[in-house]
Write a protein that holds these residues in place. Structure first.
Motif, mmCIF file in Angstrom:
data_model
loop_
_atom_site.group_PDB
_atom_site.id
_atom_site.type_symbol
_atom_site.label_atom_id
_atom_site.label_comp_id
_atom_site.label_asym_id
_atom_site.label_seq_id
_atom_site.Cartn_x
_atom_site.Cartn_y
_atom_site.Cartn_z
ATOM 1 N N ALA A 1 0.836 -1.201 0.000
ATOM 2 C CA ALA A 1 0.000 0.000 0.000
ATOM 3 C C ALA A 1 0.871 1.250 0.000
ATOM 4 C CB ALA A 1 -0.926 0.007 1.207
ATOM 5 N N PRO B 1 1.074 4.964 1.460
ATOM 6 C CA PRO B 1 0.451 5.726 2.548
ATOM 7 C C PRO B 1 0.374 7.227 2.260
ATOM 8 C CG PRO B 1 2.752 5.346 3.062
ATOM 9 C CD PRO B 1 2.510 4.727 1.708
ATOM 10 N N ALA C 1 -0.983 9.573 4.734
ATOM 11 C CA ALA C 1 -1.554 9.634 6.084
ATOM 12 C C ALA C 1 -1.915 11.065 6.468
ATOM 13 C CB ALA C 1 -0.581 9.030 7.092
ATOM 14 N N PRO D 1 4.750 10.472 -0.841
ATOM 15 C CA PRO D 1 4.753 9.014 -1.041
ATOM 16 C C PRO D 1 4.659 8.550 -2.498
ATOM 17 C CG PRO D 1 3.408 9.567 0.831
ATOM 18 C CD PRO D 1 3.799 10.873 0.204
ATOM 19 N N TYR E 1 7.564 2.937 -2.100
ATOM 20 C CA TYR E 1 6.137 2.653 -2.007
ATOM 21 C C TYR E 1 5.572 2.264 -3.366
ATOM 22 C CZ TYR E 1 6.520 5.172 2.411
ATOM 23 O OH TYR E 1 6.883 5.589 3.654
ATOM 24 N N ALA F 1 -3.620 4.025 1.125
ATOM 25 C CA ALA F 1 -4.039 4.168 2.518
ATOM 26 C C ALA F 1 -4.126 5.652 2.838
ATOM 27 C CB ALA F 1 -3.048 3.471 3.444
ATOM 28 N N SER G 1 -9.481 3.775 4.520
ATOM 29 C CA SER G 1 -9.478 4.898 5.452
ATOM 30 C C SER G 1 -10.437 4.564 6.591
ATOM 31 C CB SER G 1 -9.917 6.181 4.740
ATOM 32 O OG SER G 1 -10.003 7.266 5.644
ATOM 33 N N LEU H 1 -6.628 1.240 11.103
ATOM 34 C CA LEU H 1 -5.932 2.075 10.128
ATOM 35 C C LEU H 1 -4.537 2.429 10.628
ATOM 36 C CD1 LEU H 1 -6.120 3.582 7.405
ATOM 37 C CD2 LEU H 1 -6.945 5.573 8.686
ATOM 38 N N GLU H 2 -4.415 2.727 11.917
ATOM 39 C CA GLU H 2 -3.099 3.025 12.485
ATOM 40 C C GLU H 2 -2.169 1.821 12.367
ATOM 41 O OE1 GLU H 2 -1.763 5.915 13.449
ATOM 42 O OE2 GLU H 2 -3.637 6.725 12.655
ATOM 43 N N ILE I 1 -2.307 -0.401 9.993
ATOM 44 C CA ILE I 1 -1.927 -0.459 8.579
ATOM 45 C C ILE I 1 -0.752 0.492 8.318
ATOM 46 C CG2 ILE I 1 -2.673 0.104 6.225
ATOM 47 C CD1 ILE I 1 -5.517 -0.834 7.101
ATOM 48 N N PHE I 2 -0.878 1.742 8.801
ATOM 49 C CA PHE I 2 0.210 2.706 8.611
ATOM 50 C C PHE I 2 1.486 2.239 9.312
ATOM 51 C CE2 PHE I 2 -3.175 6.085 7.876
ATOM 52 C CZ PHE I 2 -2.878 6.236 6.528
ATOM 53 N N ILE J 1 3.174 -0.439 7.220
ATOM 54 C CA ILE J 1 3.872 0.160 6.069
ATOM 55 C C ILE J 1 5.150 0.847 6.542
ATOM 56 C CG2 ILE J 1 3.724 1.857 4.200
ATOM 57 C CD1 ILE J 1 0.628 1.450 4.320
#
Length: 196
Positions: A13, A15, A17, A61, A67, A73, A101, A127-128, A130-131, A134
């Motif tokens: 993914a 990001p 963010a 990104p 990436y 994301a 999201s 979601l946090e 996921i970040f 990454i």
């Protein structure tokens, strides 16, 4: 216009963010002159990707080669602002098939589903994670299973279910937009009309 059939995606993914990303940041208004859905990906996040001299902005990104992937994301409240459908076109045209999201603007979510792009809503905590995944390894793969309606981090086994309208799920699974769906039903429509 038909879209890629969506079944299961396994992909890293990219990001972004940032919270409250609006549609003008996704695709600036000055690029809305085309009438076809092609070419918008070139200007996805244009003012964040390039400076005024058209030089790539280091650190954004989409300009960072570490990436990649078919999943974008995004931060909370992704796709706010105007109702421009071009935002979904730009994300799809760039090569993304999923945006994840913790919250989407309703109009953006509808436009995404109408244009072959799956918006996946997960909890803020997930979601946090996921970040974080990454951040620990930009090549971390995620799995998005439309049939099961799950978003999974295979490296940790964590998974969350997401909601989707059954009709839109059918369209995405079969690569159909609303017109394609009606055309596919032309025999049934014809039979119905004959009964009248």
């Amino acid at each position: 216009m038909s879209y890629d059939k969506f079944t299961t995606i396994q992909s890293p993914a990219v990001p972004v963010a940032i919270e409250n990303v609006d549609t003008d940041q996704i695709i600036p208004a000055r690029f809305l002159k085309a009438v076809e859905r092609k070419g918008f990906g070139d200007n996805l996040f244009r003012d964040w990707r390039y400076d005024k001299n058209n030089n790539p902005i280091a650190g954004f990104p989409l300009n960072d080669k570490k990436y990649s992937g078919k999943i974008l994301a995004g931060g909370r409240n992704f796709g706010s602002g105007s109702s421009r459908e071009h935002a979904a076109w730009a994300i799809y045209d760039y090569g993304f098939r999923v945006v994840v999201s913790s919250f989407f603007a309703d109009i953006f979510k509808g436009n995404a589903l109408n244009n072959g792009l799956l918006p996946v809503v997960v909890s803020p905590a997930f979601l946090e994670r996921i970040f974080a995944a990454i951040g620990n390894n930009p090549k971390t793969e995620f799995e998005v299973n439309l049939e099961k309606q799950t978003f999974t981090i295979p490296a940790t086994g964590e998974s969350e279910k997401f909601e989707i309208n059954p009709y839109k799920k059918h369209c995405l699974t079969n690569g159909l937009d609303d017109i394609d769906y009606l055309v596919a039903m032309k025999d049934e429509i014809g039979k119905f009309e004959q009964k009248k």
